[in-house]
Design a protein around this motif. Sequence first.
Motif, PDB file in Angstrom:
ATOM      1  N   ILE A 309       0.834  -1.203   0.000  1.00 18.78           N
ATOM      2  CA  ILE A 309       0.000   0.000   0.000  1.00 18.78           C
ATOM      3  C   ILE A 309       0.869   1.254   0.000  1.00 18.78           C
ATOM      4  O   ILE A 309       0.590   2.219  -0.718  1.00 18.78           O
ATOM      5  CB  ILE A 309      -0.962  -0.024   1.209  1.00 18.78           C
ATOM      6  N   ALA A 312       2.170   1.850  -3.370  1.00 20.46           N
ATOM      7  CA  ALA A 312       1.110   2.325  -4.264  1.00 20.46           C
ATOM      8  C   ALA A 312       0.818   3.801  -4.033  1.00 20.46           C
ATOM      9  O   ALA A 312       0.590   4.555  -4.993  1.00 20.46           O
ATOM     10  CB  ALA A 312      -0.148   1.489  -4.058  1.00 20.46           C
ATOM     11  N   ASP A 378     -11.137   2.552  -1.058  1.00 24.51           N
ATOM     12  CA  ASP A 378     -10.106   1.514  -1.171  1.00 24.51           C
ATOM     13  C   ASP A 378     -10.088   0.898  -2.570  1.00 24.51           C
ATOM     14  O   ASP A 378      -9.038   0.702  -3.175  1.00 24.51           O
ATOM     15  CB  ASP A 378     -10.366   0.410  -0.141  1.00 24.51           C
ATOM     16  N   GLN A 379     -11.285   0.585  -3.078  1.00 27.39           N
ATOM     17  CA  GLN A 379     -11.382  -0.077  -4.378  1.00 27.39           C
ATOM     18  C   GLN A 379     -10.862   0.820  -5.498  1.00 27.39           C
ATOM     19  O   GLN A 379     -10.113   0.367  -6.366  1.00 27.39           O
ATOM     20  CB  GLN A 379     -12.833  -0.473  -4.642  1.00 27.39           C
ATOM     21  N   TRP A 382      -7.083   1.021  -5.580  1.00 23.95           N
ATOM     22  CA  TRP A 382      -6.404  -0.124  -6.177  1.00 23.95           C
ATOM     23  C   TRP A 382      -6.570  -0.159  -7.690  1.00 23.95           C
ATOM     24  O   TRP A 382      -5.642  -0.556  -8.415  1.00 23.95           O
ATOM     25  CB  TRP A 382      -6.917  -1.436  -5.571  1.00 23.95           C
ATOM     26  N   GLU A 383      -7.718   0.253  -8.173  1.00 24.23           N
ATOM     27  CA  GLU A 383      -7.920   0.285  -9.626  1.00 24.23           C
ATOM     28  C   GLU A 383      -6.910   1.208 -10.290  1.00 24.23           C
ATOM     29  O   GLU A 383      -6.287   0.844 -11.305  1.00 24.23           O
ATOM     30  CB  GLU A 383      -9.343   0.751  -9.945  1.00 24.23           C
ATOM     31  N   ARG A 386      -3.189  -0.191  -9.895  1.00 20.05           N
ATOM     32  CA  ARG A 386      -2.879  -1.352 -10.732  1.00 20.05           C
ATOM     33  C   ARG A 386      -2.883  -1.021 -12.220  1.00 20.05           C
ATOM     34  O   ARG A 386      -2.316  -1.750 -13.025  1.00 20.05           O
ATOM     35  CB  ARG A 386      -3.835  -2.504 -10.424  1.00 20.05           C
ATOM     36  N   VAL A 393      -0.315  -6.189  -5.951  1.00 15.62           N
ATOM     37  CA  VAL A 393      -1.436  -7.009  -5.492  1.00 15.62           C
ATOM     38  C   VAL A 393      -1.095  -7.618  -4.138  1.00 15.62           C
ATOM     39  O   VAL A 393       0.068  -7.845  -3.814  1.00 15.62           O
ATOM     40  CB  VAL A 393      -1.777  -8.146  -6.486  1.00 15.62           C
TER      41      VAL A 393
END
Length: 400
Positions: A309, A312, A378-379, A382-383, A386, A393
């Motif tokens: 995280i 990211a 959160d979702q 990550w989208e 990535r 991941v």
Amino acid sequence: MSLPPNILNRIIQENNERDDLILGKFAYPNKLAKRKHEESLDYRSIFTRDADRIIHSLSFARYFDKTQAFFWVNSDIHQRRMLHVQLVAKIARELAIVLNLNQDLVEAIALGHDIGHVPFGHDGEKILSRLCNKHGIGGYYHNLGSIHFLQEIEMQNLTLPVVDGILCHNGEKHHRMLYPSHIELTWENHEREIQKLLDSSEKNIYPKTLEGSLVRVVDTISYISRDILDAEHMGLLKFSDIPQSVQKILGNTNRGIINCLISDLIKNSIDCNYIAYSEDVFSALTELYSFNLNRIYLHEDKLQPLKIIEKAFGILWDKYYNDLTQKKTQSKIFVDHLELNLNQIKTRLPNINSLEKYPYARQMPEIIVRDFLAGMTDQYFWELAREIDPSLVFHPETVY
């Protein structure tokens, strides 16, 4: 369509008369509330309007997929921010009725208090705060972020008692007895407190109303045993693992602990100008928080995903800082942040109809990037991460 003046004035008068009958002597009355930019009144109480503005904000909608405590699992049953703020609002409103406080004020504060939380909860906040310090804009505080999103980014023009209650909430700091701050509730003093937070000269600021004090205490009540329930669903621990000294006083179920804390709070706060627990219940509560800290909030299962995280966050910061400074207007920081907020604002404030006229868009690029990251679910986080690096991941445990 507006109400005719005679009907509107009658409703306002009746609302004020109802306040005089219902509110106790320590409650904050609707008629004293001020906005930074004054507006005409309508049929709703001024704090009900604030609650409505918060519920209809873009930031509130994102509560649905912002982590409360467990970001390293997939589950339909452990709570996210949306459930947490609803629990805070429900409990605080019920207590406000019993304590003769302003129900609408506590509801508005409760609904808005966690708007500023970033993806992945307090752990995500620490990562973002380090990034902010690295880029020279100081640390990130979710309580300050909450009013920044509502007031500066979405331009909701909330009342001062609501903004103060949101700024001064802190569910991680516990007090047996909490008095409203003696500092006068003015916009000038509010700005001074914000500056003290920003320059780190003062980190513990307190609500100026008893309603704000109540929400601050209820924040803890709403999560302290619910987090244990979620941990039990995940197989991390059981309520029977709680120290016996705590079980003896507070109980050993989510329902029992919440009921004990609420009952004790009522008994020790009714007809008072403070919010308080008894000595033994407060001692058990602090012991329970230490238990949660060691067994849940510092759990080793999240150490590995936290490394991913953090990587990211850095990647997303660099990407969107470059897009912003290079004016790549097709970038998501323009489309999903600046323009999305602007499009909502101009339906209420038609004169703010372009980025050039949108005051927030003139902020430093670092501030805008910080806010874009902080506002993500959160979702969504990550989208985007990535898209840049598909290797980012981790494999969260699934619990249903």
